[in-house]
Design a protein around this motif. Sequence first.
Motif, mmCIF file in Angstrom:
data_model
loop_
_atom_site.group_PDB
_atom_site.id
_atom_site.type_symbol
_atom_site.label_atom_id
_atom_site.label_comp_id
_atom_site.label_asym_id
_atom_site.label_seq_id
_atom_site.Cartn_x
_atom_site.Cartn_y
_atom_site.Cartn_z
ATOM 1 N N ASN A 66 0.803 -1.227 0.000
ATOM 2 C CA ASN A 66 0.000 0.000 0.000
ATOM 3 C C ASN A 66 0.831 1.270 0.000
ATOM 4 N N LYS A 67 2.128 1.136 -0.306
ATOM 5 C CA LYS A 67 2.959 2.318 -0.503
ATOM 6 C C LYS A 67 2.848 2.764 -1.965
ATOM 7 N N LYS A 68 2.688 4.072 -2.171
ATOM 8 C CA LYS A 68 2.594 4.592 -3.536
ATOM 9 C C LYS A 68 3.986 4.940 -4.060
ATOM 10 N N ILE A 69 4.248 4.568 -5.298
ATOM 11 C CA ILE A 69 5.518 4.922 -5.953
ATOM 12 C C ILE A 69 5.340 6.302 -6.566
ATOM 13 N N THR A 70 5.905 7.318 -5.923
ATOM 14 C CA THR A 70 5.714 8.696 -6.390
ATOM 15 C C THR A 70 6.692 9.071 -7.491
ATOM 16 N N ASP A 71 7.801 8.348 -7.579
ATOM 17 C CA ASP A 71 8.785 8.637 -8.631
ATOM 18 C C ASP A 71 9.678 7.417 -8.817
ATOM 19 N N LEU A 90 6.439 6.268 -16.868
ATOM 20 C CA LEU A 90 5.109 6.888 -16.853
ATOM 21 C C LEU A 90 4.078 5.950 -16.225
ATOM 22 N N ASN A 91 4.153 4.663 -16.556
ATOM 23 C CA ASN A 91 3.152 3.701 -16.084
ATOM 24 C C ASN A 91 3.350 3.280 -14.633
ATOM 25 N N ILE A 92 4.583 3.358 -14.139
ATOM 26 C CA ILE A 92 4.841 2.961 -12.746
ATOM 27 C C ILE A 92 4.525 4.094 -11.769
ATOM 28 N N LYS A 93 4.750 5.333 -12.194
ATOM 29 C CA LYS A 93 4.509 6.481 -11.311
ATOM 30 C C LYS A 93 3.070 6.497 -10.797
ATOM 31 N N ASN A 94 2.943 6.740 -9.495
ATOM 32 C CA ASN A 94 1.660 6.876 -8.810
ATOM 33 C C ASN A 94 0.880 5.562 -8.699
ATOM 34 N N GLN A 95 1.542 4.445 -8.978
ATOM 35 C CA GLN A 95 0.935 3.140 -8.738
ATOM 36 C C GLN A 95 1.220 2.722 -7.286
ATOM 37 N N LYS A 96 0.269 2.031 -6.672
ATOM 38 C CA LYS A 96 0.474 1.506 -5.324
ATOM 39 C C LYS A 96 0.947 0.064 -5.397
ATOM 40 N N ILE A 97 1.800 -0.317 -4.441
ATOM 41 C CA ILE A 97 2.229 -1.714 -4.329
ATOM 42 C C ILE A 97 1.139 -2.455 -3.565
ATOM 43 N N ASN A 113 -2.499 -1.335 -11.640
ATOM 44 C CA ASN A 113 -2.877 -1.710 -13.003
ATOM 45 C C ASN A 113 -1.843 -2.582 -13.714
ATOM 46 N N TYR A 114 -0.729 -2.862 -13.042
ATOM 47 C CA TYR A 114 0.372 -3.588 -13.695
ATOM 48 C C TYR A 114 0.975 -4.619 -12.748
ATOM 49 N N MET A 162 13.929 -6.952 -15.427
ATOM 50 C CA MET A 162 12.585 -6.574 -15.021
ATOM 51 C C MET A 162 11.693 -6.461 -16.248
ATOM 52 N N GLU A 163 10.405 -6.616 -15.998
ATOM 53 C CA GLU A 163 9.429 -6.449 -17.071
ATOM 54 C C GLU A 163 8.141 -5.919 -16.462
ATOM 55 N N LEU A 164 7.583 -4.898 -17.086
ATOM 56 C CA LEU A 164 6.320 -4.329 -16.632
ATOM 57 C C LEU A 164 5.226 -4.748 -17.607
ATOM 58 N N ILE A 165 4.207 -5.442 -17.086
ATOM 59 C CA ILE A 165 3.127 -5.898 -17.961
ATOM 60 C C ILE A 165 1.782 -5.508 -17.357
ATOM 61 N N PRO A 166 0.806 -5.158 -18.197
ATOM 62 C CA PRO A 166 -0.544 -4.861 -17.685
ATOM 63 C C PRO A 166 -1.148 -6.114 -17.050
ATOM 64 N N LYS A 167 -2.089 -5.921 -16.161
ATOM 65 C CA LYS A 167 -2.721 -7.072 -15.515
ATOM 66 C C LYS A 167 -3.493 -7.927 -16.511
ATOM 67 N N THR A 168 -3.822 -7.338 -17.649
ATOM 68 C CA THR A 168 -4.501 -8.096 -18.702
ATOM 69 C C THR A 168 -3.513 -8.544 -19.775
ATOM 70 N N GLY A 169 -2.215 -8.462 -19.457
ATOM 71 C CA GLY A 169 -1.166 -8.700 -20.452
ATOM 72 C C GLY A 169 -0.795 -10.159 -20.652
#
Length: 218
Positions: A66-71, A90-97, A113-114, A162-169
Amino acid sequence: MMYSAIILCAGSGKRTGLGYNKMFYQLQGETVYEKTVNVFLHDKRCEEIIIVCKKEEQSHFKKLLNKKITDIKILYNDIFQDQDISKVILNIKNQKIVDIKRRGKWLIFELNNYYLLSHLRMEGKYFYVEDGYKYDKHTHIIFKLDDGHLLLYHDVRKFGRMELIPKTGDYSIFKKLGPEPFDERFNLSYCKNYLSKKQNPIKEILLDQSFVAGIGNI
């Protein structure tokens, strides 16, 4: 010499008379658990930290949740192979863990979302430190969190990926992985059937991730 730390945190506090897990006892503003973990987090010889705890208390030990990645700063782009770095940031910023899981040798950071997939390979490790911490040249990813801390990815050999994928990916990366060592599917019948078709040395078979997932070099 590198080592792994196993921290036993499944107590009930009966012997101490606390009536609760002594790892949550506060000492000078920090729990016993936090003080213990920090010793190993700041020792670069420690390759991994394994927490043994009760299932119902897991959330207490996952302090990144529940920590937000601000940058995020990516200092070594090749960790994200074949991905657009500007889009990753862009996609990781402001996402919560939301959660942290594992499949085979992959760490899975569930975001809103990822999924951020992280393979440590031989040397990769994470450090959870206060903002302002002086990181060294082997720090390649810096996640700034909304609680005043940083999550640092540190890798001397730069083998990690590392790899960033959408939850629907696309999750094809996991399709070839075998069962986990403690999975019910990894039983005598499964092993006999698999080994009957193989003539490879046993070490080679154990390291085959399609047979059993997660075993490292032995």
